[in-house]
Design a protein around this motif. Structure first.
Motif, PDB file in Angstrom:
ATOM      1  N   ILE A   1       0.878  -1.174   0.000  1.00 52.41           N
ATOM      2  CA  ILE A   1       0.000   0.000   0.000  1.00 52.41           C
ATOM      3  C   ILE A   1       0.912   1.221   0.000  1.00 52.41           C
ATOM      4  CG2 ILE A   1      -1.820   1.225   1.280  1.00 52.41           C
ATOM      5  CD1 ILE A   1      -2.722  -1.460   0.094  1.00 52.41           C
ATOM      6  N   VAL A   2       0.728   2.085  -0.980  1.00 53.58           N
ATOM      7  CA  VAL A   2       1.676   3.194  -1.161  1.00 53.58           C
ATOM      8  C   VAL A   2       0.940   4.537  -1.226  1.00 53.58           C
ATOM      9  CG1 VAL A   2       3.367   1.754  -2.375  1.00 53.58           C
ATOM     10  CG2 VAL A   2       1.567   2.911  -3.684  1.00 53.58           C
ATOM     11  N   PRO A   3       1.625   5.638  -0.851  1.00 52.92           N
ATOM     12  CA  PRO A   3       1.007   6.966  -0.937  1.00 52.92           C
ATOM     13  C   PRO A   3       0.654   7.288  -2.384  1.00 52.92           C
ATOM     14  CG  PRO A   3       3.096   7.049   0.253  1.00 52.92           C
ATOM     15  CD  PRO A   3       3.007   5.699  -0.341  1.00 52.92           C
ATOM     16  N   PHE A   4      -0.483   7.964  -2.612  1.00 50.57           N
ATOM     17  CA  PHE A   4      -0.922   8.225  -3.982  1.00 50.57           C
ATOM     18  C   PHE A   4      -1.143   9.727  -4.218  1.00 50.57           C
ATOM     19  CE2 PHE A   4      -4.441   7.332  -7.278  1.00 50.57           C
ATOM     20  CZ  PHE A   4      -3.519   7.390  -8.317  1.00 50.57           C
ATOM     21  N   TYR A   5      -1.978  10.341  -3.393  1.00 47.25           N
ATOM     22  CA  TYR A   5      -2.177  11.794  -3.494  1.00 47.25           C
ATOM     23  C   TYR A   5      -2.774  12.330  -2.191  1.00 47.25           C
ATOM     24  CZ  TYR A   5      -7.177  10.888  -4.419  1.00 47.25           C
ATOM     25  OH  TYR A   5      -8.476  10.476  -4.336  1.00 47.25           O
ATOM     26  N   VAL A   6      -2.765  13.645  -2.082  1.00 50.98           N
ATOM     27  CA  VAL A   6      -3.370  14.299  -0.907  1.00 50.98           C
ATOM     28  C   VAL A   6      -4.655  14.959  -1.375  1.00 50.98           C
ATOM     29  CG1 VAL A   6      -3.069  16.088   0.843  1.00 50.98           C
ATOM     30  CG2 VAL A   6      -1.118  14.662   0.150  1.00 50.98           C
ATOM     31  N   ASP A   7      -5.760  14.642  -0.727  1.00 43.69           N
ATOM     32  CA  ASP A   7      -7.053  15.162  -1.198  1.00 43.69           C
ATOM     33  C   ASP A   7      -7.324  16.575  -0.669  1.00 43.69           C
ATOM     34  OD1 ASP A   7      -7.987  14.959   1.378  1.00 43.69           O
ATOM     35  OD2 ASP A   7      -9.322  13.264   0.991  1.00 43.69           O
ATOM     36  N   ASP A   8      -8.487  17.120  -1.022  1.00 44.73           N
ATOM     37  CA  ASP A   8      -8.825  18.507  -0.677  1.00 44.73           C
ATOM     38  C   ASP A   8      -8.880  18.722   0.835  1.00 44.73           C
ATOM     39  OD1 ASP A   8      -8.959  19.004  -3.340  1.00 44.73           O
ATOM     40  OD2 ASP A   8     -11.144  18.792  -3.483  1.00 44.73           O
ATOM     41  N   ALA A   9      -9.173  17.672   1.576  1.00 49.08           N
ATOM     42  CA  ALA A   9      -9.238  17.781   3.038  1.00 49.08           C
ATOM     43  C   ALA A   9      -7.862  17.560   3.678  1.00 49.08           C
ATOM     44  CB  ALA A   9     -10.248  16.776   3.579  1.00 49.08           C
ATOM     45  N   ASP A  10      -6.835  17.528   2.829  1.00 53.46           N
ATOM     46  CA  ASP A  10      -5.461  17.355   3.300  1.00 53.46           C
ATOM     47  C   ASP A  10      -5.175  15.946   3.821  1.00 53.46           C
ATOM     48  OD1 ASP A  10      -3.481  19.120   2.801  1.00 53.46           O
ATOM     49  OD2 ASP A  10      -3.231  19.764   4.887  1.00 53.46           O
ATOM     50  N   ASP A  11      -6.038  15.027   3.487  1.00 53.76           N
ATOM     51  CA  ASP A  11      -5.793  13.633   3.890  1.00 53.76           C
ATOM     52  C   ASP A  11      -4.951  12.938   2.819  1.00 53.76           C
ATOM     53  OD1 ASP A  11      -7.188  13.638   6.277  1.00 53.76           O
ATOM     54  OD2 ASP A  11      -9.113  13.323   5.244  1.00 53.76           O
ATOM     55  N   GLU A  12      -4.010  12.127   3.271  1.00 50.36           N
ATOM     56  CA  GLU A  12      -3.199  11.361   2.328  1.00 50.36           C
ATOM     57  C   GLU A  12      -3.980  10.137   1.869  1.00 50.36           C
ATOM     58  OE1 GLU A  12       0.674   9.508   3.448  1.00 50.36           O
ATOM     59  OE2 GLU A  12       1.333  10.678   1.702  1.00 50.36           O
ATOM     60  N   ILE A  13      -4.126   9.992   0.572  1.00 50.63           N
ATOM     61  CA  ILE A  13      -4.852   8.849   0.000  1.00 50.63           C
ATOM     62  C   ILE A  13      -3.817   7.817  -0.453  1.00 50.63           C
ATOM     63  CG2 ILE A  13      -6.503   8.097  -1.752  1.00 50.63           C
ATOM     64  CD1 ILE A  13      -7.661  10.119   0.280  1.00 50.63           C
ATOM     65  N   MET A  14      -4.059   6.567  -0.087  1.00 52.18           N
ATOM     66  CA  MET A  14      -3.139   5.486  -0.439  1.00 52.18           C
ATOM     67  C   MET A  14      -3.730   4.669  -1.600  1.00 52.18           C
ATOM     68  SD  MET A  14      -1.040   6.118   2.062  1.00 52.18           S
ATOM     69  CE  MET A  14       0.056   4.699   2.361  1.00 52.18           C
ATOM     70  N   THR A  15      -2.877   3.952  -2.299  1.00 51.29           N
ATOM     71  CA  THR A  15      -3.386   3.025  -3.295  1.00 51.29           C
ATOM     72  C   THR A  15      -2.595   1.735  -3.201  1.00 51.29           C
ATOM     73  OG1 THR A  15      -4.047   2.746  -5.603  1.00 51.29           O
ATOM     74  CG2 THR A  15      -1.885   3.742  -5.215  1.00 51.29           C
ATOM     75  N   PHE A  16      -3.024   0.739  -3.996  1.00 53.74           N
ATOM     76  CA  PHE A  16      -2.316  -0.550  -3.949  1.00 53.74           C
ATOM     77  C   PHE A  16      -1.373  -0.657  -5.147  1.00 53.74           C
ATOM     78  CE2 PHE A  16      -4.485  -2.922  -7.333  1.00 53.74           C
ATOM     79  CZ  PHE A  16      -5.620  -2.153  -7.529  1.00 53.74           C
ATOM     80  N   ALA A  17      -0.256  -1.310  -4.927  1.00 46.67           N
ATOM     81  CA  ALA A  17       0.712  -1.540  -5.998  1.00 46.67           C
ATOM     82  C   ALA A  17       1.492  -2.788  -5.621  1.00 46.67           C
ATOM     83  CB  ALA A  17       1.643  -0.343  -6.139  1.00 46.67           C
ATOM     84  N   PHE A  18       1.817  -3.585  -6.613  1.00 47.66           N
ATOM     85  CA  PHE A  18       2.618  -4.774  -6.319  1.00 47.66           C
ATOM     86  C   PHE A  18       4.100  -4.438  -6.411  1.00 47.66           C
ATOM     87  CE2 PHE A  18      -1.366  -6.895  -6.637  1.00 47.66           C
ATOM     88  CZ  PHE A  18      -1.215  -8.061  -5.894  1.00 47.66           C
ATOM     89  N   ALA A  19       4.861  -4.961  -5.463  1.00 50.64           N
ATOM     90  CA  ALA A  19       6.295  -4.697  -5.392  1.00 50.64           C
ATOM     91  C   ALA A  19       7.063  -6.001  -5.592  1.00 50.64           C
ATOM     92  CB  ALA A  19       6.636  -4.111  -4.019  1.00 50.64           C
ATOM     93  N   PRO A  20       8.197  -5.928  -6.297  1.00 50.13           N
ATOM     94  CA  PRO A  20       9.018  -7.134  -6.427  1.00 50.13           C
ATOM     95  C   PRO A  20       9.438  -7.620  -5.053  1.00 50.13           C
ATOM     96  CG  PRO A  20       9.799  -5.409  -7.902  1.00 50.13           C
ATOM     97  CD  PRO A  20       8.782  -4.768  -6.997  1.00 50.13           C
ATOM     98  N   VAL A  21       9.400  -8.938  -4.831  1.00 52.01           N
ATOM     99  CA  VAL A  21       9.884  -9.505  -3.578  1.00 52.01           C
ATOM    100  C   VAL A  21      11.395  -9.601  -3.703  1.00 52.01           C
ATOM    101  CG1 VAL A  21       9.884 -11.569  -2.114  1.00 52.01           C
ATOM    102  CG2 VAL A  21       7.761 -10.787  -3.206  1.00 52.01           C
ATOM    103  N   SER A  22      12.116  -9.024  -2.721  1.00 55.95           N
ATOM    104  CA  SER A  22      13.574  -8.986  -2.854  1.00 55.95           C
ATOM    105  C   SER A  22      14.125 -10.405  -2.926  1.00 55.95           C
ATOM    106  CB  SER A  22      14.195  -8.223  -1.698  1.00 55.95           C
ATOM    107  OG  SER A  22      13.704  -8.746  -0.490  1.00 55.95           O
ATOM    108  N   GLY A  23      15.082 -10.581  -3.812  1.00 58.77           N
ATOM    109  CA  GLY A  23      15.681 -11.905  -3.989  1.00 58.77           C
ATOM    110  C   GLY A  23      14.838 -12.832  -4.840  1.00 58.77           C
ATOM    111  N   SER A  24      13.791 -12.268  -5.483  1.00 58.17           N
ATOM    112  CA  SER A  24      12.921 -13.099  -6.330  1.00 58.17           C
ATOM    113  C   SER A  24      13.703 -13.676  -7.503  1.00 58.17           C
ATOM    114  CB  SER A  24      11.771 -12.254  -6.866  1.00 58.17           C
ATOM    115  OG  SER A  24      11.175 -12.876  -7.984  1.00 58.17           O
ATOM    116  N   THR A  25      13.415 -14.906  -7.810  1.00 62.41           N
ATOM    117  CA  THR A  25      14.069 -15.535  -8.958  1.00 62.41           C
ATOM    118  C   THR A  25      13.089 -15.631 -10.109  1.00 62.41           C
ATOM    119  OG1 THR A  25      13.398 -17.718  -8.283  1.00 62.41           O
ATOM    120  CG2 THR A  25      15.502 -16.929  -7.438  1.00 62.41           C
ATOM    121  N   ASP A  26      13.564 -16.182 -11.228  1.00 59.81           N
ATOM    122  CA  ASP A  26      12.722 -16.271 -12.414  1.00 59.81           C
ATOM    123  C   ASP A  26      11.788 -17.477 -12.397  1.00 59.81           C
ATOM    124  OD1 ASP A  26      15.049 -14.760 -14.645  1.00 59.81           O
ATOM    125  OD2 ASP A  26      13.128 -14.023 -13.965  1.00 59.81           O
TER     126      ASP A  26
END
Lengths: 100, 381
Positions: free
Chosen positions: A73-98
């Motif tokens: 879950i990563v920061p995405f934007y700050v809305d009009d009420a000054d709240d930080e909106i998060m979104t989902f994104a997939f991240a590589p797992v460190s040490g991932s192989t093929d």
């Protein structure tokens, strides 16, 4: 209809980069000159489903087909009420192989 | 059921035309098609038109003549014009009329296509999250395809360079300047591995055909072009297509594969019988993939075909002889009719500088677009 808890990890089936600002109603704060390309991919969660998602990584040299990815879950934007909106994104797992 | 022939084709150039309306372009395309067929608008008994940007196309009758004919509107995204041809052809097949017009027209604002995701039954978060971008789907599809079938970026550049070269020979094209492979590869990456010059752009234009009952076509022309097949298919469960938040684990073939197979069956011919080809090249990768999806080669064979120049105008499998979408841009409603206009010119031997040698006899046109809709039209002399 019933709810099904999906695995948080999966493998990268297809990917690309988004190199230009998506048109409205794109909500990200990274519009116009502040835009940085982001990754987009199709991630296979176990043997259940493939989901399309933003990726935290946008460097083509660091993305590989079949690599292991994990939901984040990563920061995405700050809305009009000054709240930080998060979104989902997939991240590589460190040490991932093929491995598929 | 009657057989159907095309006896006239007309095209308003594709590009940017200032204040000129989409309707004015559509009326000009129809006038050219009527003149080509040697008939008057008053002779036309049925019409079908398609467009994205105008609400409906039948106000064209205000410019052409208020003759009271049935005029049907279709919209099927990038397959709109192919659908208009099918509806007009079906009206003749089923005996509703002897002479019909199919027309497509559009006038898009600049930049990638955009609309409210709710209008295509997509959730609003999909657009807010930056995923409602058709070009990123094409990037993902060709990236995976290149990985699976050993296709290089050089092959993508060859496709785009070929289409720009063909466009330079086409007075009606939007982009008429050849661009080198290296320049194409060096242009900004929009959706990896696709660069700016590998993509078509939305623009403006119109195209039309006059269709006729085949058994009376000789009254109008000594060069009728017969509609041998017209098929439309939507995505199946298991196909990963434009505008989707998810896909099934088990993969199924893209809708083009099914539309293509059905078209060959309808026409009673195979890909080896086709002399000139028009494929949906929204981007250079799409042309590569569509070569295989339409049965013209095996997966991976494109690398060799492009290196050998097989898809050039003088090659053994000429593809997008008028420059395709890459050189013509995509006025969505008109695009499939531009393809058919080019095939008619080629099959009649009227394609001028870009004429395919050897008197081509069979032409093949394929369109593909959101949300996973494909259409194939096969024509022959």
């Amino acid at each position: 209809m019933s709810e099904l808890l999906l695995p948080r990890r999966g493998t990268l089936v297809a990917w690309t980069t988004q190199g230009f600002v998506p048109k409205l109603p794109y909500a990200g704060s990274d519009k116009a000159d502040r835009f940085t390309p982001f990754g987009v991919g199709l991630v296979q969660l176990g043997d259940v489903i493939r989901v399309e998602s933003r990726l935290t990584e946008s460097d083509p040299t660091k993305l590989r087909f079949g690599m292991e990815m994990e939901l984040s879950i990563v920061p995405f934007y700050v809305d009009d009420a000054d709240d930080e909106i998060m979104t989902f994104a997939f991240a590589p797992v460190s040490g991932s192989t093929d491995s598929p | 059921m009657n057989d159907v022939a095309i006896i006239g084709a007309g095209l308003h150039p594709f590009g940017r035309f200032g204040d000129k309306s989409a309707f004015a372009m559509g009326a000009e395309a129809i006038d050219l098609a009527l003149a080509d067929a040697g008939v008057a608008w008053e002779d036309i008994q049925f019409a079908c038109g398609g467009s994205w940007e105008v609400a409906q196309t039948d106000p064209l009758t205000g410019l052409l003549g208020l003759t009271g004919i049935p005029f049907i509107n279709v919209f099927n995204a990038c397959a709109t014009a192919a659908s208009a041809i099918q509806q007009a052809a079906n009206a003749i097949r089923t005996g509703q009329c002897d002479l019909a017009v199919a027309v497509g027209l559009d006038k898009h604002p600049r930049g990638a296509f955009v609309e409210d995701p709710m209008l295509v039954n997509m959730p609003s978060w999909y657009a807010e999250n930056g995923q409602y971008v058709t070009t990123k789907f094409f990037g993902m599809k060709i990236n995976r395809y290149m990985h699976d079938h050993n296709i290089t970026s050089r092959t993508l550049a060859r496709v785009a360079a070929k289409n720009f070269r063909n466009g330079a020979l086409n007075p009606n094209a939007f982009r008429r300047k050849p661009i080198s492979e290296d320049e194409i590869l060096a242009s900004p990456v929009l959706n990896y591995p696709l660069t700016q010059f590998m993509f078509c752009a939305p623009d403006e234009g119109a195209a039309a055909v006059v269709l006729c009952r085949a058994d009376v076509a000789h009254r109008y022309t000594d060069k009728p072009v017969f509609v041998r097949a017209s098929t439309i298919r939507t995505r199946r469960y298991g196909a990963y297509e434009v505008n989707t938040t998810w896909a099934a684990i088990e993969e199924d073939a893209a809708p083009t594969v099914y539309a293509s197979r059905a078209a060959y069956e309808q026409a009673g011919i195979g890909p080896e019988d086709v002399d000139v080809v028009q494929l949906q090249d929204t981007d250079a990768g799409a042309e590569v993939i569509h070569l295989a999806e339409n049965g013209f080669c095996a997966d991976g064979e494109q690398e060799k075909l492009l290196a050998e120049g097989a898809t050039e105008i003088a090659g053994r499998l000429p593809v997008n002889t008028d420059g395709g979408l890459i050189a013509n841009g995509e006025p969505i409603g008109a695009s499939g009719l531009r393809q058919v206009h080019e095939l008619v010119r080629q099959l009649r031997g009227q394609a001028g500088e870009r004429q395919v040698p050897g008197n081509p006899r069979v032409g093949y046109a394929q369109v593909y677009g959101a949300p996973g809709t494909a259409a194939v039209t096969i024509l022959s002399r």
